[in-house]
Design a protein around this motif. Structure first.
Motif, short mmCIF file in Angstrom:
data_model
loop_
_atom_site.label_atom_id
_atom_site.label_comp_id
_atom_site.label_asym_id
_atom_site.label_seq_id
_atom_site.Cartn_x
_atom_site.Cartn_y
_atom_site.Cartn_z
N PRO A 195 40.05 17.53 29.29
CA PRO A 195 41.43 17.03 29.44
C PRO A 195 41.81 16.89 30.90
N SER A 196 42.49 15.83 31.22
CA SER A 196 42.86 15.57 32.61
C SER A 196 44.00 16.48 33.05
N ASP A 197 43.97 16.88 34.32
CA ASP A 197 45.05 17.65 34.92
C ASP A 197 46.24 16.71 35.14
N LYS A 198 47.31 16.93 34.42
CA LYS A 198 48.46 16.04 34.47
C LYS A 198 49.22 16.14 35.79
N ARG A 222 47.86 15.86 38.71
CA ARG A 222 47.15 15.10 39.75
C ARG A 222 47.43 13.61 39.59
N ASP A 223 47.36 12.91 40.71
CA ASP A 223 47.60 11.47 40.69
C ASP A 223 46.45 10.72 40.03
N ARG A 224 45.23 11.25 40.23
CA ARG A 224 44.05 10.61 39.66
C ARG A 224 43.44 11.50 38.58
N PHE A 225 42.57 10.89 37.79
CA PHE A 225 41.95 11.65 36.70
C PHE A 225 41.10 12.78 37.28
N MET A 266 32.61 24.73 34.01
CA MET A 266 33.22 25.55 35.05
C MET A 266 32.49 25.29 36.36
N GLY A 267 33.22 24.78 37.37
CA GLY A 267 32.60 24.47 38.65
C GLY A 267 32.19 23.02 38.81
N PHE A 268 32.40 22.19 37.79
CA PHE A 268 32.09 20.75 37.88
C PHE A 268 33.29 19.96 37.38
N TYR A 269 33.63 18.89 38.11
CA TYR A 269 34.79 18.08 37.78
C TYR A 269 34.36 16.68 37.36
N VAL A 270 35.06 16.14 36.37
CA VAL A 270 34.94 14.72 36.02
C VAL A 270 35.96 13.96 36.86
N LEU A 271 35.47 13.06 37.72
CA LEU A 271 36.36 12.27 38.57
C LEU A 271 36.67 10.90 37.97
N ASP A 272 35.73 10.37 37.21
CA ASP A 272 35.92 9.07 36.58
C ASP A 272 35.21 9.08 35.24
N PRO A 273 35.94 9.26 34.13
CA PRO A 273 35.28 9.37 32.82
C PRO A 273 34.64 8.06 32.37
N ASP A 274 35.16 6.93 32.83
CA ASP A 274 34.56 5.65 32.41
C ASP A 274 33.15 5.48 32.97
N TYR A 284 35.60 15.53 52.53
CA TYR A 284 36.56 16.45 51.90
C TYR A 284 37.75 15.73 51.29
N THR A 285 38.05 14.56 51.75
CA THR A 285 39.15 13.81 51.14
C THR A 285 38.65 12.81 50.11
N GLY A 286 37.33 12.66 49.99
CA GLY A 286 36.74 11.75 49.02
C GLY A 286 36.01 12.51 47.93
N PRO A 287 34.67 12.59 47.99
CA PRO A 287 33.92 13.25 46.92
C PRO A 287 34.33 14.69 46.65
N MET A 288 34.71 15.43 47.69
CA MET A 288 35.02 16.85 47.52
C MET A 288 36.52 17.12 47.57
N ARG A 289 37.32 16.14 47.15
CA ARG A 289 38.76 16.32 47.24
C ARG A 289 39.27 17.47 46.37
N GLU A 290 38.57 17.76 45.26
CA GLU A 290 39.01 18.87 44.42
C GLU A 290 38.72 20.22 45.07
N TYR A 291 37.60 20.32 45.78
CA TYR A 291 37.32 21.54 46.54
C TYR A 291 38.35 21.70 47.65
N PHE A 292 38.67 20.61 48.32
CA PHE A 292 39.60 20.66 49.45
C PHE A 292 41.03 20.92 49.01
N HIS A 293 41.31 20.75 47.72
CA HIS A 293 42.66 20.97 47.21
C HIS A 293 43.13 22.40 47.46
N LEU A 294 42.25 23.38 47.25
CA LEU A 294 42.65 24.79 47.42
C LEU A 294 42.93 25.13 48.88
N PRO A 295 42.05 24.77 49.85
CA PRO A 295 42.42 25.03 51.25
C PRO A 295 43.71 24.35 51.66
#
Length: 830
Positions: free
Chosen positions: A164-167, A169-172, A178-186, A348-359
């Motif tokens: 389920p997508s995090d509502k 966030r602006d993007r999916f 645990m520890g892996f994110y879906v950035l684009d389900p399509d 950090y603002t592209g592929p790893m944006r979810e990791y960078f979210h916490l800092p």
């Protein structure tokens, strides 16, 4: 490992560094004058850093493969050699191998012996397994952001079942594992949670020796960390103190643990101390070759962990202060660091944006006064640098007084943190007592005192010999002991001091103990410094004794063989659906390696109560695409329905060693982590659903929710219930009038409440029974209207059991800390 793999290992870990280090540029004679053992060390460091950088670059372009890496390394080395006209000999000016080489060789062998074998932590659930699976994914799919066809194959309507997508966030953004994110389900775009410099090295290890090589990568980094500390210490304090510090590091319990346990902190240790040594060689010793090397190593660190920016900032500050003191700043240091910083910004603002979210959240939540204090500190450093270069008088004062002021300030802060700091307001106990925890559990209080003495000596006498090292150690100590969680509820939770504070502190300990100790023979050293040598020896004995249980322990030993056996039960064209992490067991952690190491088609449910209409539609689609659709669980998922049938395939139960993890106490012994699961195959709806009889403890994983694991006693299979547990029976007929439960109170002690079990179907209570010792049948009447309603739906029926629980750990003082209700053996509807 075959001869071909050994040759490949030489290509990635020796060839490029050997050519770069021997190039006839940037004053090669100065490099030739270095000890032979340090030259060999630099060859390995340069090779490993270039290999990691190449893996990251290829992976970012979705073009990595081990064969391409080997070709790139050979081509790179060949081009450099060709440009140098193959003039790659040091000549007669090079120092030959001497007795000094015995020290780093002995340290490497000792470290390798203590750090092997590595743990088998390849499962999900925590950071170590994420790192390993990230690395294997780079090796298998050749990309940092992988394309997962299983994700892409999930239809839109069924995505909430699994990611389920995090509502907010602006993007999916949805959880794959645990520890892996879906950035684009399509497209099935999936990325790991952590920056990938360490996984890049795991990808190399996996290519060299499969999963064994991937696991052993962390051991290599542990050895390299010990050697990096030795060579930095040898330059700053001399070989004796450096060898003592490196020896203590190799013996220390926390170093032994993390050199076997996948983590990025041990990687940071090896690379950062190498970068500090390169920086000192370049800007203090004025060796031009090492300026770009320092920039490159710091640049690689930016792709390892975000907190490496603290190290980069400290090194830059150290270079600036050295500039004030008259040290030359090499311009070649800046281009590679600037390029890496720019790439890290995109990363950090592209592929790893979810990791960078916490800092980003952490920084945004800092109180204004802390941000202001940090800004003022930075401005003060800049002002001192600028003023010092313009005024000789200010420069002289900085050189004279700064080391002493720094020493006094750090010792005063350490005394406050250790003796006076207490929790209050927003300051938690584990933050307030961080320095005490570090000293009491991992470092020892005498070592802390010696380290503070060593800091005063190094800061006052040797500060300008390596200002970047002193600044880096100071910055990390202030940052991590101030507001970062260091709480001994597990070795893993305490790793933040591993990269810099522990090894840097041990260098200070050795410096305090052995400063002034000179002489060629051991007995002359002992005569001139008996107290220091005895202190180091006692500390070494203490460290070795504390680490002895860890040396003999392999975390999760045997899990790899169990995973291989489980993976063999799942065919290449099967889809395996795994129970949610909220289902009450750890079975979900097996899903990650099954998918990302053993290449099985795996999905993890996002909830233990999936929508059955949606799941039925998903099953219809999946049966057309996959040979079988399977379910793996241990009880806790409500997944029975008249819309499909389930047939047992395989069942297993096993235990693996897991080290004790008490809170606010030192780990004491090895526990046994248990896995209990069954696999089922989904089929078409049954023509006639079986009745309401259920033998609990045998292929019952889809019939129980919030129960403990299967057990056997008195020749019966059963499960312990919890405070609120559920039994799911296939049906209740309109004419059924009795619910029979075979239960046992399990021998409740006198201090536990009575085993009064209240039974409900829906919102209707069937009554309460008091369960006593021994397995007995307890019958409850089913009202006619309840039976009629259940029969009309044609769906499985959920029966709720409410029971006052008791805890054996609390009541009896045993190691069993479960909340226990009653032992449930069988259910029957009549």
């Amino acid at each position: 490992m075959t001869a071909l793999m050994l040759l490949a290992l030489l290509v990635v870990a020796w060839l490029p560094g050997a050519v770069m280090f021997r190039l006839p540029v940037l004053d090669r004679e100065r490099r030739a004058a270095l000890p032979a053992e340090e030259r060999a060390y630099w060859v390995i460091v340069l090779s490993v850093a270039s290999s990691i950088a190449l893996v990251l670059a290829m992976g970012a372009l979705h073009r990595y493969s081990f064969k391409r890496l080997l070709l790139a390394e050979v081509a790179f080395a060949g081009v450099l050699a060709l440009l140098a006209r193959f003039d790659l000999r040091f000549g007669t000016t090079a120092k030959r191998v001497g007795l000094g080489a015995v020290l780093p060789l002995a340290l490497a062998l000792l470290s390798a012996w203590r750090f092997m074998p590595p743990s088998e932590y390849v499962i999900g659930g925590k950071d170590p397994g994420v790192y390993v699976n990230e690395g294997v994914q780079i090796a298998q799919r050749g990309a940092l952001v992988v394309r997962d066809p299983v994700v892409a194959g999930v239809p839109d309507f069924a995505r909430d079942l699994f990611f389920p997508s995090d509502k907010n966030r602006d993007r999916f953004v949805g959880p794959r594992f645990m520890g892996f994110y879906v950035l684009d389900p399509d497209r099935g775009a999936v990325v790991g949670q952590f920056p990938q410099a360490y996984p890049a090295s795991i990808a190399i290890g996996y290519a060299v020796d499969g999963l064994t090589g991937a696991r052993a990568t962390v051991c290599f980094w542990g050895v390299l960390g010990v050697l990096s500390v030795y060579f930095l210490g040898a330059r700053l304090l001399g070989r004796a103190a450096a060898a003592a510090a490196a020896l203590l590091l190799a013996l220390n319990v926390i170093q032994v643990w993390f050199a076997r346990y996948p983590n990025a902190d041990i990687v940071m240790q090896g690379l950062l101390f190498a970068a500090l040594l390169a920086n000192a060689r370049a800007h203090v010793d004025d060796d031009p070759f090492f300026a770009p090397v320092a920039g490159v190593l710091l640049g690689v660190l930016l792709f390892l962990r975000f907190d490496t920016v603290v190290a980069v900032g400290a090194v830059v500050a150290g270079i600036g202060l050295g500039f004030v003191a008259g040290q030359r700043v090499r311009w070649t240091f800046w281009p590679p660091l600037a390029a890496a910083t720019a790439l890290a910004g995109w990363y950090y603002t592209g592929p790893m944006r979810e990791y960078f979210h916490l800092p980003r959240v952490f920084i945004s939540n800092l109180p204004p006064w802390q941000i202001a204090a940090l800004a003022v500190a930075m401005l003060v450093v800049v002002a001192v640098i600028l003023a010092g270069r313009r005024s000789q008088a200010i420069s002289t004062r900085v050189v004279t007084f700064l080391p002493s002021l720094l020493a006094v300030g750090v010792v005063a802060l350490a005394a406050y943190a250790f003796l006076l700091r207490e929790p209050g307001g927003r300051l938690t106990s584990y933050d307030a007592h961080a320095l005490r925890t570090f000293a009491n559990f991992y470092f020892t209080v005498p070592a802390l005192i010696a380290a503070l003495v060593g800091y005063a000596l190094v800061a006052r006498a040797l500060f300008w010999r390596d200002p970047a090292f002193v600044f880096t150690l100071t910055a990390f100590s202030l940052f991590f002991f101030y507001k970062i969680r260091i709480w001994p509820d597990h070795f893993w939770m305490a790793r933040r001091f591993v990269p810099v504070i522990l090894p840097g502190g041990l260098l200070l300990v050795a410096g305090a103990a052995l400063t002034g100790v000179r002489g060629r023979l051991l007995f002359t050293r002992a005569l001139r410094g008996p107290i220091g040598i005895v202190f180091i020896a006692l500390l070494a004995v203490q460290y070795a004794r504390a680490a002895k249980p860890i040396v003999e322990h392999v975390e999760y030993a045997g899990i790899v063989a169990r995973l291989e056996e489980l993976a063999s039960q799942v065919h290449d064209d099967d889809l395996l659906v795994v129970e949610s992490r909220d289902a009450g067991s750890d079975v979900h952690v097996l899903a990650l390696p099954l998918a990302y190491i053993y290449a099985r088609n795996v999905l993890v449910l996002s909830t233990p109560i999936p929508d059955k209409t949606t799941f039925a539609a998903f099953l219809d689609r999946s049966h057309a695409r996959y040979g079988r659709v399977l379910f793996l669980g241990s009880g806790g998922t409500d997944l029975l329905s008249s819309r499909w049938s389930v047939q047992p395939v395989v069942s297993d139960r096993f235990q693996i060693p897991e080290y004790d993890s008490p809170r606010d106490a030192y780990p004491r012994f090895v526990r046994r982590k248990e896995f209990d699961y069954s696999m089922y195959a989904f089929g078409p709806p049954a023509a006639d659903a079986t009745g309401g009889a259920l033998d609990v403890g045998i292929n019952d994983d889809l019939n129980v929710v919030r129960f403990h694991a299967k057990e056997q006693s008195e020749g019966r299979t059963f499960r312990w219930s919890q405070a609120r547990s559920f039994l799911i029976v296939n049906r209740i007929g309109a004419g059924d009038r009795t619910l029979a439960l075979w239960m046992n109170d399990g021998g409740r002690p006198a201090g536990a409440p009575p085993a009064d079990v209240t039974v409900q179907i829906g919102d209707r209570s069937l009554g309460t029974v008091r369960v006593t010792g021994g397995f007995k049948e307890y019958d409850l009447a089913i009202p006619a209207d309840v039976a009629a309603t259940a029969a009309a739906t044609g769906e499985p029926v959920r029966i709720a059991l409410r029971t006052p629980t008791w805890n054996p750990l609390t009541v009896l003082g045993t190691t069993d800390d479960r909340e226990l209700g009653v032992m449930v053996d069988r259910v029957a509807i009549r």
